[in-house]
Design a protein around this motif. Sequence first.
Motif, PDB file in Angstrom:
ATOM      1  N   ASN A 157      24.345  37.669  38.312  1.00 47.29           N
ATOM      2  CA  ASN A 157      24.765  36.696  39.313  1.00 47.29           C
ATOM      3  C   ASN A 157      25.565  37.359  40.423  1.00 47.29           C
ATOM      4  N   ASN A 158      25.804  36.577  41.466  1.00 44.85           N
ATOM      5  CA  ASN A 158      26.547  37.045  42.631  1.00 44.85           C
ATOM      6  C   ASN A 158      28.045  37.014  42.315  1.00 44.85           C
ATOM      7  N   PRO A 159      28.750  38.140  42.489  1.00 40.00           N
ATOM      8  CA  PRO A 159      30.177  38.169  42.162  1.00 40.00           C
ATOM      9  C   PRO A 159      31.073  37.478  43.186  1.00 40.00           C
ATOM     10  N   HIS A 160      30.496  37.120  44.353  1.00 42.72           N
ATOM     11  CA  HIS A 160      31.303  36.495  45.415  1.00 42.72           C
ATOM     12  C   HIS A 160      31.417  34.996  45.171  1.00 42.72           C
ATOM     13  N   ILE A 161      32.144  34.644  44.122  1.00 49.40           N
ATOM     14  CA  ILE A 161      32.242  33.256  43.675  1.00 49.40           C
ATOM     15  C   ILE A 161      32.884  32.359  44.727  1.00 49.40           C
ATOM     16  N   GLY A 162      33.830  32.899  45.503  1.00 47.90           N
ATOM     17  CA  GLY A 162      34.510  32.096  46.519  1.00 47.90           C
ATOM     18  C   GLY A 162      33.553  31.571  47.561  1.00 47.90           C
ATOM     19  N   LEU A 163      32.670  32.442  48.063  1.00 45.77           N
ATOM     20  CA  LEU A 163      31.678  32.047  49.067  1.00 45.77           C
ATOM     21  C   LEU A 163      30.743  30.974  48.526  1.00 45.77           C
ATOM     22  N   LEU A 164      30.323  31.126  47.278  1.00 49.83           N
ATOM     23  CA  LEU A 164      29.387  30.179  46.676  1.00 49.83           C
ATOM     24  C   LEU A 164      30.045  28.812  46.453  1.00 49.83           C
ATOM     25  N   LEU A 165      31.296  28.822  46.024  1.00 51.10           N
ATOM     26  CA  LEU A 165      32.021  27.561  45.844  1.00 51.10           C
ATOM     27  C   LEU A 165      32.220  26.851  47.177  1.00 51.10           C
ATOM     28  N   ILE A 166      32.556  27.622  48.205  1.00 53.44           N
ATOM     29  CA  ILE A 166      32.727  27.048  49.544  1.00 53.44           C
ATOM     30  C   ILE A 166      31.424  26.415  50.007  1.00 53.44           C
ATOM     31  N   VAL A 204      28.925  25.123  48.170  1.00 53.98           N
ATOM     32  CA  VAL A 204      28.646  23.875  47.446  1.00 53.98           C
ATOM     33  C   VAL A 204      29.591  22.757  47.880  1.00 53.98           C
ATOM     34  N   ILE A 205      30.877  23.048  47.933  1.00 56.03           N
ATOM     35  CA  ILE A 205      31.879  22.021  48.258  1.00 56.03           C
ATOM     36  C   ILE A 205      31.793  21.591  49.714  1.00 56.03           C
ATOM     37  N   ALA A 206      31.605  22.551  50.633  1.00 53.71           N
ATOM     38  CA  ALA A 206      31.529  22.225  52.064  1.00 53.71           C
ATOM     39  C   ALA A 206      30.324  21.344  52.363  1.00 53.71           C
ATOM     40  N   VAL A 207      29.171  21.680  51.790  1.00 52.43           N
ATOM     41  CA  VAL A 207      27.967  20.867  52.008  1.00 52.43           C
ATOM     42  C   VAL A 207      28.167  19.467  51.442  1.00 52.43           C
ATOM     43  N   PHE A 208      28.800  19.364  50.275  1.00 53.90           N
ATOM     44  CA  PHE A 208      29.025  18.050  49.673  1.00 53.90           C
ATOM     45  C   PHE A 208      29.968  17.212  50.538  1.00 53.90           C
ATOM     46  N   ILE A 209      31.021  17.818  51.049  1.00 55.33           N
ATOM     47  CA  ILE A 209      31.978  17.089  51.895  1.00 55.33           C
ATOM     48  C   ILE A 209      31.304  16.614  53.181  1.00 55.33           C
ATOM     49  N   THR A 241      24.826  18.251  39.896  1.00 54.70           N
ATOM     50  CA  THR A 241      24.991  16.944  40.548  1.00 54.70           C
ATOM     51  C   THR A 241      25.517  17.106  41.973  1.00 54.70           C
ATOM     52  N   LEU A 242      26.539  17.936  42.147  1.00 55.70           N
ATOM     53  CA  LEU A 242      27.090  18.183  43.489  1.00 55.70           C
ATOM     54  C   LEU A 242      26.036  18.766  44.424  1.00 55.70           C
ATOM     55  N   ALA A 243      25.165  19.617  43.879  1.00 54.81           N
ATOM     56  CA  ALA A 243      24.147  20.255  44.698  1.00 54.81           C
ATOM     57  C   ALA A 243      22.996  19.321  45.048  1.00 54.81           C
ATOM     58  N   MET A 244      22.731  18.330  44.187  1.00 52.97           N
ATOM     59  CA  MET A 244      21.587  17.443  44.414  1.00 52.97           C
ATOM     60  C   MET A 244      21.936  16.172  45.177  1.00 52.97           C
TER      61      MET A 244
END
Length: 241
Positions: free
Chosen positions: A210-219, A221-226, A149-152
């Motif tokens: 999967n990509n182990p760099h979870i911090g970058l991926l969370l940033i 998703v959240i940054a684009v949503f904001i 949902t956050l991504a779409m």
Amino acid sequence: MLVSEIRKNKRSKALAISALLIVVYEAITVFYTVRAVGLFDDFMYLYKFALSYMDFLILPMILLSFITAIFSTDYKSDTIKYLWTIPVSKKRFFFAKAVYVLLLACMFMTAVFVITCVAGYCSRFRSGMTAALVLRFFLLCVLSSVFVTLAMLPVSLITVFTKGNTVITNLAGSIYVIASFLSMRYLQGISPLASVPHIIWYKNFEGVQNNPHIGLLLINVIAVFILYLIASLIILEKQEV
């Protein structure tokens, strides 16, 4: 506002079609996995396959259709003019629609969870359905609902900017979904939808790479949503309908 959204769309044919699509996909997944004796002999494989294309393609495409519809309907029916006249807070207007999309995602993923568990219980996977695996599957369904949902939702920025142009929104959204799916390896950390599967399956024991760099991926998703949230509210505040 949220109750209004639910009432407006509760008899939508799109809901029935989406539910049918999920049932068909789940039936194909169960049929294939149950017949693969000696290859996939654990309940873990059943729910992994149930979530595979659901997370990557089916749920995003379903949500795209609803996101386009709920944001464009108020423009096309001129309802939005009356909402601004009342006046209704633009933040309430926006968040009611966003929460409605999230509820839809939760509803669809609940259907996936129930169908898969029932199919597993009624088939050869019954003996391997431990409470821990069922709980793990439920958690993956919840994560899928929230992060997809956050991504779409950022796609609706096009609808708001174009004052309800469904053609442009659906075209751009479809390109976004397909490109994120086909180029997930290269777009992770750039496209939220390409980042989401890596977040959902982070440190999984099911064998999903999967990509182990979870911090970058969370940033990502959240940054684009904001940014999308801020841009949408600015456009709504300045927009003359």
